[in-house]
Scaffold this motif. Structure first.
Motif, PDB file in Angstrom:
ATOM      1  N   UNK A 127       0.826  -1.210   0.000  1.00  0.00           N
ATOM      2  CA  UNK A 127       0.000   0.000   0.000  1.00  0.00           C
ATOM      3  C   UNK A 127       0.862   1.263   0.000  1.00  0.00           C
ATOM      4  N   UNK A 128       1.947   1.246   0.779  1.00  0.00           N
ATOM      5  CA  UNK A 128       2.837   2.398   0.819  1.00  0.00           C
ATOM      6  C   UNK A 128       3.508   2.644  -0.517  1.00  0.00           C
ATOM      7  N   UNK A 129       3.968   1.561  -1.164  1.00  0.00           N
ATOM      8  CA  UNK A 129       4.617   1.709  -2.465  1.00  0.00           C
ATOM      9  C   UNK A 129       3.628   2.193  -3.521  1.00  0.00           C
ATOM     10  N   UNK A 130       2.402   1.673  -3.473  1.00  0.00           N
ATOM     11  CA  UNK A 130       1.375   2.102  -4.435  1.00  0.00           C
ATOM     12  C   UNK A 130       1.097   3.599  -4.291  1.00  0.00           C
ATOM     13  N   UNK A 131       0.912   4.061  -3.067  1.00  0.00           N
ATOM     14  CA  UNK A 131       0.651   5.489  -2.825  1.00  0.00           C
ATOM     15  C   UNK A 131       1.838   6.337  -3.258  1.00  0.00           C
ATOM     16  N   UNK A 132       3.038   5.879  -2.932  1.00  0.00           N
ATOM     17  CA  UNK A 132       4.256   6.624  -3.273  1.00  0.00           C
ATOM     18  C   UNK A 132       4.369   6.802  -4.781  1.00  0.00           C
ATOM     19  N   UNK A 133       4.136   5.729  -5.527  1.00  0.00           N
ATOM     20  CA  UNK A 133       4.275   5.793  -6.984  1.00  0.00           C
ATOM     21  C   UNK A 133       3.200   6.668  -7.617  1.00  0.00           C
ATOM     22  N   UNK A 134       2.025   6.711  -7.000  1.00  0.00           N
ATOM     23  CA  UNK A 134       0.961   7.557  -7.528  1.00  0.00           C
ATOM     24  C   UNK A 134       1.255   9.044  -7.313  1.00  0.00           C
ATOM     25  N   UNK A 135       2.006   9.370  -6.278  1.00  0.00           N
ATOM     26  CA  UNK A 135       2.220  10.772  -5.911  1.00  0.00           C
ATOM     27  C   UNK A 135       3.598  11.317  -6.301  1.00  0.00           C
ATOM     28  N   UNK A 136       4.566  10.432  -6.560  1.00  0.00           N
ATOM     29  CA  UNK A 136       5.936  10.916  -6.726  1.00  0.00           C
ATOM     30  C   UNK A 136       6.154  11.719  -8.004  1.00  0.00           C
ATOM     31  N   UNK A 137       5.261  11.615  -8.972  1.00  0.00           N
ATOM     32  CA  UNK A 137       5.444  12.326 -10.241  1.00  0.00           C
ATOM     33  C   UNK A 137       5.510  13.836 -10.093  1.00  0.00           C
ATOM     34  N   UNK A 138       4.896  14.383  -9.027  1.00  0.00           N
ATOM     35  CA  UNK A 138       4.878  15.831  -8.856  1.00  0.00           C
ATOM     36  C   UNK A 138       5.670  16.275  -7.616  1.00  0.00           C
ATOM     37  N   UNK A 139       6.535  15.431  -7.121  1.00  0.00           N
ATOM     38  CA  UNK A 139       7.319  15.796  -5.953  1.00  0.00           C
ATOM     39  C   UNK A 139       8.119  17.081  -6.189  1.00  0.00           C
ATOM     40  N   UNK A 140       8.831  17.129  -7.311  1.00  0.00           N
ATOM     41  CA  UNK A 140       9.711  18.282  -7.582  1.00  0.00           C
ATOM     42  C   UNK A 140       8.895  19.570  -7.662  1.00  0.00           C
ATOM     43  N   UNK A 141       7.715  19.511  -8.328  1.00  0.00           N
ATOM     44  CA  UNK A 141       6.894  20.720  -8.446  1.00  0.00           C
ATOM     45  C   UNK A 141       6.348  21.143  -7.091  1.00  0.00           C
ATOM     46  N   UNK A 142       5.902  20.210  -6.283  1.00  0.00           N
ATOM     47  CA  UNK A 142       5.295  20.540  -5.011  1.00  0.00           C
ATOM     48  C   UNK A 142       6.329  21.035  -3.999  1.00  0.00           C
ATOM     49  N   UNK A 143       7.551  20.518  -4.119  1.00  0.00           N
ATOM     50  CA  UNK A 143       8.596  20.918  -3.166  1.00  0.00           C
ATOM     51  C   UNK A 143       9.204  22.274  -3.546  1.00  0.00           C
TER      52      UNK A 143
END
Length: 301
Positions: A285-301
């Motif tokens: 579940x953690x990996x699934x959530x991470x992969x769904x959200x990581x695409x915009x990490x750079x923009x959000x940070x």
């Protein structure tokens, strides 16, 4: 003239990697991140890694005086210091690992915005650093157990390894989940802190599990109490702590010939497999959530 097939599988969504598999392929990077975290954490520190002994030692003595001496658990629980410390070191590993992993993406935001590397490296590195702090405490625990007559067998040693594995998987899975969510919702840090505050008391670290059994039975009756006790045991951290008690504390008691007699029934053959499966599902579940959200990490940070 070469024709490019735009439907080929070579195209990939930017910012997405292979998940935890990339961590295994990037072991050298993981080693560098762990080394960096340790150096940064103890930069300018006088005691350095000795804090791994000082903090749990102070925590142990506070709980031992408050619960063991003042509330009498020292008299009612055989070898209560061993019981207490064996639970504390494992829960401390979980709390430190999850706390740091849930903040790891935001803390390393500058690096994430500059270069691409498997983002799962950061939560996993935080758990690894916590393991570095855990093992000195484990050495102290083993020394104390040997002093009190600890003579472990193969089942006890396997139980200790399984308990550590359950807690490490829980920390990685929850660290991936909260680490990714924390990029978008910084309230996640406060939720994790609240969760970790509960973790020490929601598991039989400071008290024997029989107090939970008897208290629930007296408060809600035999049938309802048993149902609530079953729910209590579904917590993987509870099972991991009891496995540590089985491995380190039980062999030092008067029931050393049968350590299973002082831990919850069906701990080894029923609850341990359930805890392992639960920990694996948490990682998925953690990996699934991470992969769904990581695409915009750079923009959000």
């Amino acid at each position: 003239m070469k024709v490019i097939d735009l439907t080929s599988e070579a195209l990939a969504t930017p910012g997405l990697g292979g998940g935890l598999r990339d961590v295994l392929r990037s072991r050298y990077l993981l080693k560098l991140l762990v080394s960096k975290e340790l150096k940064v954490r103890y930069r300018g520190s006088v005691l350095g890694l000795l804090w791994s002994y000082v903090k749990p030692g102070v925590q142990f003595f506070v709980f031992w005086f408050a619960l063991g001496i003042f509330l009498g658990l020292n008299k009612n629980t055989e070898n209560y210091p061993i019981y207490l410390f064996s639970g504390i070191v494992l829960v401390n590993f979980f709390t430190e690992a999850l706390s740091n992993a849930s903040r790891s993406i935001v803390i390393n935001g500058g690096l994430i915005k500059k270069i691409y590397l498997p983002r799962e490296l950061f939560p996993v590195a935080s758990v690894w650093v916590s393991a570095v702090h855990f093992f000195p405490q484990l050495v102290v625990l083993v020394a104390a157990c040997l002093f009190t007559g600890w003579r472990p067998g193969i089942p006890e040693l396997i139980a200790a390894v399984v308990a550590f594995s359950i807690v490490a998987m829980l920390a990685i899975g929850l660290g991936l989940f909260f680490g990714s969510v924390n990029v978008y919702f910084r309230d996640s840090e406060n939720f994790v802190d609240m969760l970790l505050m509960i973790a020490t008391w929601a598991s039989p670290v400071l008290y024997p599990w029989t107090l939970v059994r008897d208290g629930l039975r007296d408060a809600f009756g035999a049938s309802a109490g048993q149902v609530l006790l079953t729910i209590y045991q579904f917590n993987p951290l509870t099972i991991a702590v009891e496995l540590f008690h089985y491995a380190f504390w039980a062999p030092t008691t008067s029931s050393a010939t049968d350590p299973a007699s002082v831990v919850p029934p069906d701990l080894i053959f029923v609850w341990t497999p359930i805890a392992l499966v639960t920990a694996i599902l948490v990682i998925v579940a953690g990996q699934f959530t991470f992969r769904r959200l990581e695409g915009r990490f750079a923009q959000e940070l």
